[in-house]
Design a protein around this motif. Structure first.
Motif, PDB file in Angstrom:
ATOM      1  N   GLY A  19      45.273   7.582  10.381  1.00 16.87           N
ATOM      2  CA  GLY A  19      44.746   8.571   9.435  1.00 16.87           C
ATOM      3  C   GLY A  19      43.608   8.015   8.608  1.00 16.87           C
ATOM      4  N   ILE A  20      43.742   6.775   8.192  1.00 16.23           N
ATOM      5  CA  ILE A  20      42.679   6.138   7.420  1.00 16.23           C
ATOM      6  C   ILE A  20      41.444   5.950   8.289  1.00 16.23           C
ATOM      7  CG2 ILE A  20      42.031   4.001   6.230  1.00 16.23           C
ATOM      8  CD1 ILE A  20      44.992   3.875   5.303  1.00 16.23           C
ATOM      9  N   GLY A  21      41.652   5.623   9.558  1.00 17.40           N
ATOM     10  CA  GLY A  21      40.529   5.471  10.476  1.00 17.40           C
ATOM     11  C   GLY A  21      39.765   6.768  10.668  1.00 17.40           C
ATOM     12  N   VAL A  22      40.484   7.877  10.780  1.00 14.87           N
ATOM     13  CA  VAL A  22      39.838   9.185  10.942  1.00 14.87           C
ATOM     14  C   VAL A  22      39.040   9.540   9.694  1.00 14.87           C
ATOM     15  CG1 VAL A  22      40.278  11.661  11.178  1.00 14.87           C
ATOM     16  CG2 VAL A  22      41.500  10.042  12.620  1.00 14.87           C
ATOM     17  N   ILE A  23      39.592   9.249   8.539  1.00 14.90           N
ATOM     18  CA  ILE A  23      38.880   9.531   7.293  1.00 14.90           C
ATOM     19  C   ILE A  23      37.604   8.693   7.212  1.00 14.90           C
ATOM     20  CG2 ILE A  23      38.975   9.332   4.774  1.00 14.90           C
ATOM     21  CD1 ILE A  23      41.976  10.022   5.018  1.00 14.90           C
ATOM     22  N   GLY A  24      37.702   7.406   7.543  1.00 15.95           N
ATOM     23  CA  GLY A  24      36.523   6.540   7.519  1.00 15.95           C
ATOM     24  C   GLY A  24      35.453   7.005   8.492  1.00 15.95           C
ATOM     25  N   TRP A  25      35.879   7.385   9.703  1.00 12.54           N
ATOM     26  CA  TRP A  25      34.937   7.884  10.700  1.00 12.54           C
ATOM     27  C   TRP A  25      34.264   9.163  10.214  1.00 12.54           C
ATOM     28  CZ3 TRP A  25      35.202  12.497  13.487  1.00 12.54           C
ATOM     29  CH2 TRP A  25      34.277  12.629  14.502  1.00 12.54           C
ATOM     30  N   SER A  26      35.061  10.056   9.629  1.00 12.69           N
ATOM     31  CA  SER A  26      34.526  11.330   9.144  1.00 12.69           C
ATOM     32  C   SER A  26      33.526  11.117   8.016  1.00 12.69           C
ATOM     33  CB  SER A  26      35.661  12.240   8.667  1.00 12.69           C
ATOM     34  OG  SER A  26      36.509  12.571   9.731  1.00 12.69           O
ATOM     35  N   LEU A  27      33.843  10.212   7.103  1.00 11.86           N
ATOM     36  CA  LEU A  27      32.926   9.944   5.997  1.00 11.86           C
ATOM     37  C   LEU A  27      31.627   9.307   6.489  1.00 11.86           C
ATOM     38  CD1 LEU A  27      35.419   8.670   3.298  1.00 11.86           C
ATOM     39  CD2 LEU A  27      34.109  10.797   3.246  1.00 11.86           C
ATOM     40  N   ALA A  28      31.722   8.386   7.447  1.00  9.06           N
ATOM     41  CA  ALA A  28      30.527   7.760   7.998  1.00  9.06           C
ATOM     42  C   ALA A  28      29.661   8.799   8.706  1.00  9.06           C
ATOM     43  CB  ALA A  28      30.920   6.641   8.959  1.00  9.06           C
ATOM     44  N   ARG A  29      30.301   9.685   9.433  1.00  8.35           N
ATOM     45  CA  ARG A  29      29.557  10.737  10.134  1.00  8.35           C
ATOM     46  C   ARG A  29      28.903  11.697   9.139  1.00  8.35           C
ATOM     47  NH1 ARG A  29      31.734  14.703  14.865  1.00  8.35           N
ATOM     48  NH2 ARG A  29      29.777  15.763  15.077  1.00  8.35           N
ATOM     49  N   ALA A  30      29.613  12.011   8.051  1.00  7.89           N
ATOM     50  CA  ALA A  30      29.033  12.890   7.029  1.00  7.89           C
ATOM     51  C   ALA A  30      27.811  12.235   6.393  1.00  7.89           C
ATOM     52  CB  ALA A  30      30.079  13.214   5.962  1.00  7.89           C
ATOM     53  N   ASP A  31      27.840  10.912   6.210  1.00  6.18           N
ATOM     54  CA  ASP A  31      26.670  10.217   5.671  1.00  6.18           C
ATOM     55  C   ASP A  31      25.483  10.327   6.614  1.00  6.18           C
ATOM     56  OD1 ASP A  31      27.964   9.468   3.381  1.00  6.18           O
ATOM     57  OD2 ASP A  31      28.442   7.448   4.072  1.00  6.18           O
ATOM     58  N   LEU A  32      25.753  10.199   7.908  1.00  3.16           N
ATOM     59  CA  LEU A  32      24.664  10.285   8.886  1.00  3.16           C
ATOM     60  C   LEU A  32      24.142  11.708   9.040  1.00  3.16           C
ATOM     61  CD1 LEU A  32      26.015   7.929  11.684  1.00  3.16           C
ATOM     62  CD2 LEU A  32      24.161   7.483  10.074  1.00  3.16           C
ATOM     63  N   ASP A  33      25.017  12.682   8.869  1.00  5.37           N
ATOM     64  CA  ASP A  33      24.647  14.090   9.035  1.00  5.37           C
ATOM     65  C   ASP A  33      24.175  14.730   7.738  1.00  5.37           C
ATOM     66  OD1 ASP A  33      25.305  13.950  11.696  1.00  5.37           O
ATOM     67  OD2 ASP A  33      27.288  14.826  11.431  1.00  5.37           O
ATOM     68  N   GLN A  34      23.735  13.929   6.808  1.00  4.50           N
ATOM     69  CA  GLN A  34      23.226  14.408   5.524  1.00  4.50           C
ATOM     70  C   GLN A  34      24.256  15.252   4.780  1.00  4.50           C
ATOM     71  OE1 GLN A  34      19.709  16.354   6.815  1.00  4.50           O
ATOM     72  NE2 GLN A  34      18.748  14.456   7.431  1.00  4.50           N
ATOM     73  N   ARG A  35      25.444  14.688   4.687  1.00  6.05           N
ATOM     74  CA  ARG A  35      26.555  15.261   3.896  1.00  6.05           C
ATOM     75  C   ARG A  35      27.202  16.494   4.485  1.00  6.05           C
ATOM     76  NH1 ARG A  35      28.036  10.975   1.107  1.00  6.05           N
ATOM     77  NH2 ARG A  35      26.302  10.072   0.022  1.00  6.05           N
ATOM     78  N   LEU A  36      27.023  16.785   5.768  1.00  3.94           N
ATOM     79  CA  LEU A  36      27.749  17.887   6.396  1.00  3.94           C
ATOM     80  C   LEU A  36      29.161  17.403   6.716  1.00  3.94           C
ATOM     81  CD1 LEU A  36      25.002  19.283   8.782  1.00  3.94           C
ATOM     82  CD2 LEU A  36      25.754  20.211   6.598  1.00  3.94           C
ATOM     83  N   ARG A  37      30.138  18.000   6.064  1.00  5.47           N
ATOM     84  CA  ARG A  37      31.516  17.537   6.215  1.00  5.47           C
ATOM     85  C   ARG A  37      32.205  18.292   7.347  1.00  5.47           C
ATOM     86  NH1 ARG A  37      32.561  14.579   1.651  1.00  5.47           N
ATOM     87  NH2 ARG A  37      34.772  14.967   1.380  1.00  5.47           N
ATOM     88  N   ASN A  38      32.986  17.549   8.136  1.00  5.43           N
ATOM     89  CA  ASN A  38      33.683  18.168   9.259  1.00  5.43           C
ATOM     90  C   ASN A  38      34.958  18.869   8.779  1.00  5.43           C
ATOM     91  OD1 ASN A  38      35.504  16.088   8.864  1.00  5.43           O
ATOM     92  ND2 ASN A  38      34.967  14.984  10.721  1.00  5.43           N
ATOM     93  N   LEU A  39      35.663  19.478   9.714  1.00  2.00           N
ATOM     94  CA  LEU A  39      36.855  20.249   9.386  1.00  2.00           C
ATOM     95  C   LEU A  39      37.907  19.399   8.684  1.00  2.00           C
ATOM     96  CD1 LEU A  39      38.437  22.893   9.612  1.00  2.00           C
ATOM     97  CD2 LEU A  39      39.235  22.121  11.847  1.00  2.00           C
TER      98      LEU A  39
END
Length: 53
Positions: A19-39
């Motif tokens: 779960g922590i890994g998914v959160i970290g991946w999601s946050l890193a992706r949101a940083d790259l996508d200019q703050r677009l947060r996933n589901l």
């Protein structure tokens, strides 16, 4: 695993690390996508389990 004071032992790290890994991946992706947060992050935002004070 037994404890001398009757307290329950904490969860093993392997139970929470996916779960922590998914959160970290999601946050890193949101940083790259200019703050677009996933589901996943939007769901956590609605539930409110954040660490802000």
């Amino acid at each position: 695993m037994s404890t001398t004071n009757g307290a329950r032992p904490s969860r093993p790290p392997r139970a929470t690390s996916p779960g922590i890994g998914v959160i970290g991946w999601s946050l890193a992706r949101a940083d790259l996508d200019q703050r677009l947060r996933n589901l996943w992050l939007r769901t956590l935002d609605r539930l409110g389990p954040g660490f802000d004070s």
